[in-house]
Write an enzyme that holds these catalytic residues in place. Structure first.
Site, short mmCIF file in Angstrom:
data_model
loop_
_atom_site.label_atom_id
_atom_site.label_comp_id
_atom_site.label_asym_id
_atom_site.label_seq_id
_atom_site.Cartn_x
_atom_site.Cartn_y
_atom_site.Cartn_z
N PRO A 177 37.53 30.87 32.76
CA PRO A 177 36.79 31.02 34.02
C PRO A 177 37.65 31.61 35.12
O PRO A 177 38.79 31.17 35.34
CB PRO A 177 36.37 29.59 34.34
N CYS A 178 37.11 32.62 35.79
CA CYS A 178 37.92 33.42 36.71
C CYS A 178 37.66 33.09 38.18
O CYS A 178 38.27 33.69 39.06
CB CYS A 178 37.64 34.91 36.48
#
Length: 334
Positions: free
Chosen positions: A203-204
């Site tokens: 997840p960014c």
């Protein structure tokens, strides 16, 4: 909205601009009509009250955003409207994913890698941008079969499971609580051999310019190191990790250097770069940070070379694909 008379401002915008004492910087509430003759700007989960259709006076739909991301039309996105918007917005553009995997497959052919069908483990699969790209990648008779895909987002797992059928075991699981990654792989695939390739995009949001950029202070930022833990434990021949391009600026570049150093210490040569999705056939100017790892005994697989160009060049590459091309054939909404 700031271009309208103040009497027409929505009360939430009025509060944001005039009254919110915690606000920093200027307002970022705007609508952008997509240019049919150019690629779109970056697709995110928040464009659905921002990107206006090139011809019609409305925001774009989830299916239109899926076209900008390169998802096939026969892939049904499951869940609520907000969930489907996020699933598409969070995904890796499929054409970029295909180019990355084609580069690895071509390299596998060139070095005479033993398995012509690489078995893969997909982490943080989401709705499956990387997974779909891997499934259509093919180079010199080499391809990829993803046996296991994992995410802790139920709707996204349902979307990918519905599309992939029995080809991939899509598992709803928080990967951070798995103590033995290799045992987890073997249990969920019934395979004693290791995967040839692990791929995923942790997840960014912790690193994204669209987020609060709390980096490792955000639990989601630490999932990058979970990906490294799985690579270290399973030791596949290849891996692919992708993230937002902004990861190179976090802690003045020290985070990115630390990630590469840790991957190298696991026994991998790492090819790293910022890739523009439009240069690989996506109708979208979306940049992603890409890490391709190759076991040191196998050399070093390269990053893919661009196949599209913004302008005419000496190599005769075709122009970027456009929004108009992406939306071609979709019905007009009344």
């Amino acid at each position: 909205m700031q271009d309208l008379p103040e009497s027409l401002w929505h009360k939430s915008f009025l509060y944001y601009v005039k009254e919110d004492k915690t606000r920093k910087g200027g307002p970022n509430m705007r609508m952008i009509r997509l240019d049919p003759h150019k690629p779109s700007l970056t697709v995110t989960g928040f464009i659905f009250n921002k990107f206006v259709h090139p011809y019609e006076n409305r925001f774009i739909t989830v299916r239109e955003a899926a076209r900008l991301q390169g998802f096939p039309d026969d892939m049904e996105i499951l869940g609520s409207l907000t969930s489907t918007q996020r699933q598409i917005g969070n995904a890796v553009p499929v054409p970029l994913a295909k180019a990355i995997f084609n580069s690895i497959l071509k390299y596998a052919h060139d070095i005479g890698y033993a398995n012509r069908e690489l078995q893969a483990f997909s982490m943080f699969c989401g709705a499956g941008g990387l997974d779909v790209g891997a499934s259509i990648a093919n180079a010199d008779g080499y391809d990829i079969k993803t046996l296991l895909a994992v995410d802790n987002w139920d709707d996204a797992c349902n979307t990918l499971r519905n599309y992939k059928g029995k080809e991939t075991n899509v598992v709803l699981q928080d990967i951070a609580v798995v103590e033995n990654p290799l045992f987890f792989w073997r249990t969920n695939t019934n395979k004693m051999i290791k995967p040839d390739i692990i791929y995923g995009g942790p997840p960014c949001q912790a690193f994204s310019q669209a987020g609060k950029q709390k980096a490792l202070e955000d639990d989601r930022g630490g999932l990058v190191y979970e990906f490294i833990r799985y690579v270290k434990d399973i030791r596949p021949a290849f891996f692919v990790m992708e993230n937002v391009s902004n990861i190179v600026s976090i802690y003045k570049g020290l985070l990115c250097k630390d990630i590469i150093s840790r991957l190298q210490s696991c026994g991998y040569n790492v090819s790293f770069g910022i890739l523009n999705s439009a240069e690989f056939g996506a109708p979208q100017l979306r940049k992603r940070a890409v890490f391709i790892g190759t076991s040191t005994k196998l050399g070093q697989a390269p990053l893919p070379s661009p196949t599209y160009s913004e302008t005419s060049d000496l190599f005769g590459l075709p122009y970027y694909k456009t929004v108009g091309e992406a939306f071609e054939g979709l019905p007009i909404l009344r």
